[in-house]
Design an enzyme around this catalytic site. Structure first.
Site, PDB file in Angstrom:
ATOM      1  N   GLY A 261       0.801  -1.219   0.000  1.00 29.52           N
ATOM      2  CA  GLY A 261       0.000   0.000   0.000  1.00 29.52           C
ATOM      3  C   GLY A 261       0.828   1.261   0.000  1.00 29.52           C
ATOM      4  O   GLY A 261       2.046   1.230  -0.214  1.00 29.52           O
ATOM      5  N   GLY A 263       2.418   4.881   1.501  1.00 25.96           N
ATOM      6  CA  GLY A 263       2.941   5.492   2.724  1.00 25.96           C
ATOM      7  C   GLY A 263       4.235   4.885   3.220  1.00 25.96           C
ATOM      8  O   GLY A 263       4.821   3.980   2.615  1.00 25.96           O
ATOM      9  N   ASN A 264       4.652   5.426   4.364  1.00 26.02           N
ATOM     10  CA  ASN A 264       5.970   5.096   4.908  1.00 26.02           C
ATOM     11  C   ASN A 264       6.051   3.656   5.404  1.00 26.02           C
ATOM     12  O   ASN A 264       7.072   2.994   5.254  1.00 26.02           O
ATOM     13  CB  ASN A 264       6.283   6.029   6.077  1.00 26.02           C
ATOM     14  CG  ASN A 264       6.338   7.468   5.610  1.00 26.02           C
ATOM     15  OD1 ASN A 264       6.797   7.737   4.504  1.00 26.02           O
ATOM     16  ND2 ASN A 264       5.862   8.377   6.426  1.00 26.02           N
ATOM     17  N   GLU A 287      -0.374  -1.182  -6.921  1.00 26.10           N
ATOM     18  CA  GLU A 287      -0.994   0.035  -7.422  1.00 26.10           C
ATOM     19  C   GLU A 287       0.093   1.100  -7.594  1.00 26.10           C
ATOM     20  O   GLU A 287       0.382   1.528  -8.695  1.00 26.10           O
ATOM     21  CB  GLU A 287      -2.044   0.431  -6.393  1.00 26.10           C
ATOM     22  CG  GLU A 287      -2.735   1.694  -6.625  1.00 26.10           C
ATOM     23  CD  GLU A 287      -3.603   2.031  -5.424  1.00 26.10           C
ATOM     24  OE1 GLU A 287      -4.684   1.438  -5.286  1.00 26.10           O
ATOM     25  OE2 GLU A 287      -3.197   2.883  -4.621  1.00 26.10           O
ATOM     26  N   ASN A 377      -7.896   9.924   3.965  1.00 27.01           N
ATOM     27  CA  ASN A 377      -7.542   9.951   2.531  1.00 27.01           C
ATOM     28  C   ASN A 377      -8.594   9.282   1.646  1.00 27.01           C
ATOM     29  O   ASN A 377      -8.822   9.713   0.527  1.00 27.01           O
ATOM     30  CB  ASN A 377      -6.230   9.205   2.294  1.00 27.01           C
ATOM     31  CG  ASN A 377      -5.088   9.793   3.092  1.00 27.01           C
ATOM     32  OD1 ASN A 377      -5.058  10.989   3.346  1.00 27.01           O
ATOM     33  ND2 ASN A 377      -4.156   8.953   3.501  1.00 27.01           N
ATOM     34  N   GLY A 381      -6.902   1.822  -3.125  1.00 27.80           N
ATOM     35  CA  GLY A 381      -7.003   0.494  -3.740  1.00 27.80           C
ATOM     36  C   GLY A 381      -7.002  -0.616  -2.706  1.00 27.80           C
ATOM     37  O   GLY A 381      -6.963  -1.795  -3.069  1.00 27.80           O
TER      38      GLY A 381
END
Ligand code: COA
Length: 501
Positions: A261, A263-264, A287, A377, A381
């Site tokens: 996914g 992000g960090n 994605e 957010n 996906g």
């Protein structure tokens, strides 16, 4: 037919109040950058004259500040879908005192293009597309992100192409652009391995509806936070889980394609997989292709990446353009309805790894809302992958806000992914395996393996509130942790005793 070249301001003048506009790209990658800014200025000028000016927005996912930020600040948005991450857009969506409400509706990203085609969302008046090449016969080559580009190009009455000379035209060939047919005539998607291709390297548009704006704009990629102790431990836990799955024969020795996914944390998990010697070279069917993926491709740890965008820092992007010969045959960029296609995810046996805002002790996941009402957010996906994954994993730190919030709660305040789809939860403390377990066993597993030690006794205590039924859920006490946070500033003050019978 000769292409029509115009300025950004002239392009903005082609867009009118109440029209629906589709934008290319996915995250900041591949988004147009100058026409949206000119459009925001036009909206402000119209507002100053007392005229209404708002548009409906379709995007692939989140965008850069030049789209979401500019248009939100100009109060120029009537509705918006799907995922967004810009702070001004988020404020405009959540804070109805500051802005007239933006009608934001959240959707699974794989469904956006088809719902536009089905006519569920209204028509597309104008598409604004970033390209690295456009030809006189109407072939458009996108840049670093695709999203819903093929659909909005085909459906829009006007297509404004931002031809960005910062992006090398040599990128042509990296995309695989294909649009699904509408039911009941939809055909199978001819992709049987991660590298499979089914479409064209360009989008073909009637050239008479194209207007070209020449630009020379940098990407808006910000980069990632350095891996900290918590994210590193989450990453190690996931990597060790994979090794044990391989030892037990549940993941083949050749491994399976991985989706990670945004992000960090997701970036750190991939990094941990990269340094674990017991995890073999693997492929990515995802994605967003983030920084860690490019690093691991260079190191030979990832052999191929299929995605919808290059959501990487500018430094990584420049390096990729320099090393395009190396990357081009190891990568494909697809529209979101293909990169995130649930049928392909299930066919290919993708392992999905996504980040949660909070999870509950029964395995339900909230990816989108803080305290049940504030949009973060969007679902992105995560649902496209989670429901169909071979193994669906959610990662989360055990606590947020210096320990005053437990990310493991009795009941999530908003449910994006249900217990039926979520198989594994990992925090910095360990990995909870929910497969083949009922609610009581799941809860014990999640509390003992993933919850922060400060919250474990409280969560066990919670399970004693409701004695009967299949799931020990107390309708009276299930939000006691959240209530305590709102009233006292810490979930640690949750008062469960009042709910004991
Ligand atoms: N309650 C309240 N706030 C919480 C929280 C909780 N349970 N858990 C985290 N937060 C806060 C953090 O403190 C942080 O706040 P800050 O911005 O003020 O510092 C913020 O939420 C983000 O948390 P962070 O731990 O930095 O997570 P992240 O950047 O990895 O993002 C998601 C996590 C869930 C928001 C993000 O992964 C997301 O948008 N997911 C949905 C879409 C998705 O999964 N897409 C991938 C599909 S391919």
């Amino acid at each position: 037919m000769a292409l029509k070249f115009i300025s950004a301001e002239e392009a903005a003048a082609l867009i009118h109040h109440d029209q629906n506009v589709g934008f290319s790209g996915f995250t900041h990658a591949g988004c147009p950058k100058v026409v949206p800014v000119a459009l925001a200025k036009r909206a402000e000028e119209e507002h100053a004259k007392g005229n209404p000016f708002k548009i409906g927005m379709f995007t692939g996912a989140s965008t850069g500040d030049t789209i979401d930020g500019s248009l939100a600040r100009a109060n120029a948005v009537k509705f918006r879908t799907p995922y967004q991450t810009n702070k001004d857009m988020r404020n405009a969506i959540n804070n109805k005192q500051v802005h007239a409400p933006i009608d934001y509706f959240d959707m699974h990203l794989s469904q956006v293009a088809q719902e536009i085609r089905y006519g569920f969302l209204g028509g597309v008046d104008v598409a604004i597309i970033e390209a690295c090449e456009v030809t006189e016969d109407g072939k458009i080559i996108p840049t670093a992100g695709v999203g819903i580009t093929p659909t909005i190009c085909r459906m829009a009455k006007t297509v404004i192409v931002e031809l960005n000379s910062k992006v090398p035209a040599r990128l042509r060939g990296i995309h695989d652009l294909y649009e699904l047919q509408d039911p009941p005539k939809r055909r199978h998607i001819n992709i049987f391995e991660v590298q499979g291709r089914v479409g064209l390297e360009y989008v073909k548009v009637d050239p008479s509806k194209i207007f070209v704006v020449e630009t020379n704009e940098e990407s808006e990629g910000g980069g990632f936070a350095p891996v900290d102790e918590t994210t590193a431990r989450i990453g190690e836990n996931v990597a060790n889980f994979f090794v044990s799955e391989m030892k037990n024969g549940r993941i083949p020795q050749t491994f399976l394609p991985v989706q990670s996914g945004v992000g960090n944390i997701a970036n750190a998990v991939l990094g941990s997989m990269g340094i674990n010697k017991d995890i073999p070279r693997f492929e990515v069917f995802t994605e967003v292709i983030q920084d860690a993926v490019l690093d691991m491709m260079r190191e030979g740890k990832i052999s191929f990446a299929s995605g919808c965008s290059l959501t990487v820092s500018n430094e990584q992007l420049h390096q990729l353009y320099t090393d395009l010969d190396f990357f081009k045959n190891k990568m494909v960029l697809r529209p979101s309805e293909i990169s995130n296609n649930p049928g392909l995810v299930r066919r290919l046996g993708v392992i999905g790894i996504n980040t949660a805002i909070e999870v509950d002790i029964f395995g339900n996941v909230n990816s989108t809302h803080v305290m049940g009402n504030t949009m973060m957010n969007g679902i992105g996906g995560s649902g496209d992958f989670t429901r169909s994954s071979y193994i669906s994993i959610f990662v989360t730190p055990s606590v947020a806000k210096n320990g005053d919030i437990s990310c493991i709660v009795p009941k999530v305040t908003h449910e994006d992914h249900s217990e039926h789809s979520v198989k594994i939860i990992a925090s910095e403390y360990g990995v909870a395996d929910l497969r083949g377990k009922g609610p009581n066993q799941r809860a014990r597993e999640i509390i003992e393996k993933c919850a922060h030690p400060d919250y474990r006794p409280m969560l066990h205590d919670y399970m004693t509130l409701q004695q009967n039924g299949h799931t020990p859920q107390s309708l009276y006490g299930c939000f006691s942790f959240h209530k305590a946070f709102l009233e006292t500033g810490s979930m640690k003050n949750a008062d469960l005793a009042q709910y004991k019978k």
